[in-house]
Design a protein around this motif. Structure first.
Motif, PDB file in Angstrom:
ATOM      1  N   TRP A   1     -54.910  20.662  12.086  1.00  0.00           N
ATOM      2  CA  TRP A   1     -55.468  20.244  10.799  1.00  0.00           C
ATOM      3  C   TRP A   1     -54.356  19.750   9.856  1.00  0.00           C
ATOM      4  O   TRP A   1     -54.486  18.716   9.206  1.00  0.00           O
ATOM      5  CB  TRP A   1     -56.221  21.405  10.147  1.00  0.00           C
ATOM      6  N   LYS A   2     -53.275  20.513   9.795  1.00  0.00           N
ATOM      7  CA  LYS A   2     -52.164  20.123   8.924  1.00  0.00           C
ATOM      8  C   LYS A   2     -51.563  18.791   9.349  1.00  0.00           C
ATOM      9  O   LYS A   2     -51.175  17.982   8.512  1.00  0.00           O
ATOM     10  CB  LYS A   2     -51.102  21.215   8.929  1.00  0.00           C
TER      11      LYS A   2
ATOM     12  N   THR B   1     -64.043  16.586   2.233  1.00  0.00           N
ATOM     13  CA  THR B   1     -63.600  17.947   2.506  1.00  0.00           C
ATOM     14  C   THR B   1     -63.892  18.805   1.281  1.00  0.00           C
ATOM     15  O   THR B   1     -63.968  18.305   0.154  1.00  0.00           O
ATOM     16  CB  THR B   1     -62.099  18.022   2.836  1.00  0.00           C
TER      17      THR B   1
ATOM     18  N   ASP C   1     -62.433  23.008   4.473  1.00  0.00           N
ATOM     19  CA  ASP C   1     -61.016  23.179   4.783  1.00  0.00           C
ATOM     20  C   ASP C   1     -60.816  24.422   5.659  1.00  0.00           C
ATOM     21  O   ASP C   1     -61.103  25.544   5.228  1.00  0.00           O
ATOM     22  CB  ASP C   1     -60.253  23.341   3.467  1.00  0.00           C
TER      23      ASP C   1
ATOM     24  N   ARG D   1     -53.953  16.047   8.086  1.00  0.00           N
ATOM     25  CA  ARG D   1     -53.996  15.844   6.632  1.00  0.00           C
ATOM     26  C   ARG D   1     -52.655  15.414   6.069  1.00  0.00           C
ATOM     27  O   ARG D   1     -52.525  15.061   4.931  1.00  0.00           O
ATOM     28  CB  ARG D   1     -54.460  17.127   5.922  1.00  0.00           C
TER      29      ARG D   1
ATOM     30  N   ASN E   1     -59.034  10.810  11.555  1.00  0.00           N
ATOM     31  CA  ASN E   1     -58.333  10.657  10.289  1.00  0.00           C
ATOM     32  C   ASN E   1     -59.027   9.648   9.385  1.00  0.00           C
ATOM     33  O   ASN E   1     -59.066   9.800   8.165  1.00  0.00           O
ATOM     34  CB  ASN E   1     -56.882  10.226  10.532  1.00  0.00           C
TER      35      ASN E   1
END
Length: 312
Positions: free
Chosen positions: A308-309, A185, A155, A312, A179
């Motif tokens: 990244w956000k 992770t 992460d 996810r 994705n």
């Protein structure tokens, strides 16, 4: 009542581990509990980022102290020398010189590595990985039973090592298939590599992480029925490990020893790259790293974390 139940559970768990026939080293304290460190005779202890813990255990033994695991942002206490990326250090610590470095590398299970290398034209590159995210192994030249291409990452919001690996994967843009392809992770690079060995190809065919984290599990991989093949992006992000301390008895002496030529010459055999001198004694399977990319600036860091956000 609780004590005999705890003993019974512990016995059952121990028997299952023996029955399975393998033991995977996991970083001390990775369950969130603080690491236990005993104060050395001269008052200073060595506390290191999780992936560096095997190296730090060896160094601490040689330097006459003890070692513990450092979690990003935590206060380590007095008379402690921390080795970790500067961005992971507790804000109250005095940041000193760099002690060691580690390039970001790619590790692939051996049976997948041959297929992937052939698909990539002979060398496994980040660009080729990017094109494989979201694809089926059958379409890449592998077996249908392998299912989809599976990637493992730490992460990037939890540690500097995770951010460096994410920079390697997504620094040029996030692949549309990522994705789907990102199947494993972990909080940090050490936990990631422990999980890779625990779950094998069921969770990750390929990981992008620090060389030192990979080095810590290379010897354990054959016990899981395979071998890890390591390749290096070029250029690549590198992670720099600095010393941090709040002062206290023995810390100056310990830092001086860590920066000595003698200790620097030992780092290669411990899976790390020295900040001075040649890297010697690397484990079999490790090789020549890529040229280091410039350090991230703040806008670049923010953009990577945002990507990244969004993923996810």
């Amino acid at each position: 009542m609780k004590s005999w139940r705890s003993a019974l559970i512990a016995g059952v768990v121990g028997a299952l581990v023996l029955l399975a026939g393998y033991l995977i080293d996991r970083p001390p304290g990775q369950d969130g509990s603080p690491s236990t460190v005993q104060e050395a005779a001269d008052g200073a202890v060595l506390v290191c980022a999780a992936a560096l813990r095997p190296a730090c255990d060896a160094l601490a033994s040689e330097l006459g102290t003890t070692a513990g695991t450092y979690r990003p942002g935590t206060e380590p206490g007095s008379a402690t020398v921390v080795i970790a990326p500067a961005a992971d250090l507790f804000s109250g610590l005095e940041v000193g010189d760099a002690v060691a470095r580690s390039p970001i590398a790619i590790a692939v299970w051996q049976d997948r590595a041959g297929v992937l290398s052939a698909h990539c034209g002979g060398s496994i590159t980040l660009a080729c990985l990017s094109a494989a995210y979201g694809e089926a192994w059958e379409d890449l030249g592998g077996l249908q039973s392998w299912g989809g291409f599976k990637l493992g990452l730490a992460d990037p919001t939890s540690s500097e090592a995770g951010l460096a690996a994410w920079r390697a994967v997504a620094g040029s843009g996030v692949s549309p298939g990522l994705n789907t392809g990102l199947r494993l992770t972990a909080d940090d690079d050490a936990s990631l590599m422990s999980d890779v060995l625990l779950f094998g190809t069921a969770r990750a065919d390929v990981v992008v992480t620090t060389e030192v984290a990979i080095a810590g599990q290379l010897a354990n991989a054959p016990g899981r029925g395979g071998r890890l093949v390591v390749s290096y992006p070029d250029p690549a992000p590198w992670v720099e490990y600095v010393v941090g301390t709040s002062g206290g008895r023995g810390t100056d002496k310990l830092i001086e020893e860590l920066l000595s030529d003698e200790v620097q010459s030992r780092l290669g055999a411990l899976g790390l790259r020295p900040v001075r001198g040649e890297t010697i004694g690397l484990a079999d399977g490790l090789g020549a790293p890529g040229v280091a990319l410039p350090a991230l600036d703040e806008p670049g860091r923010v953009a990577l974390l945002d990507s990244w956000k969004a993923l996810r």
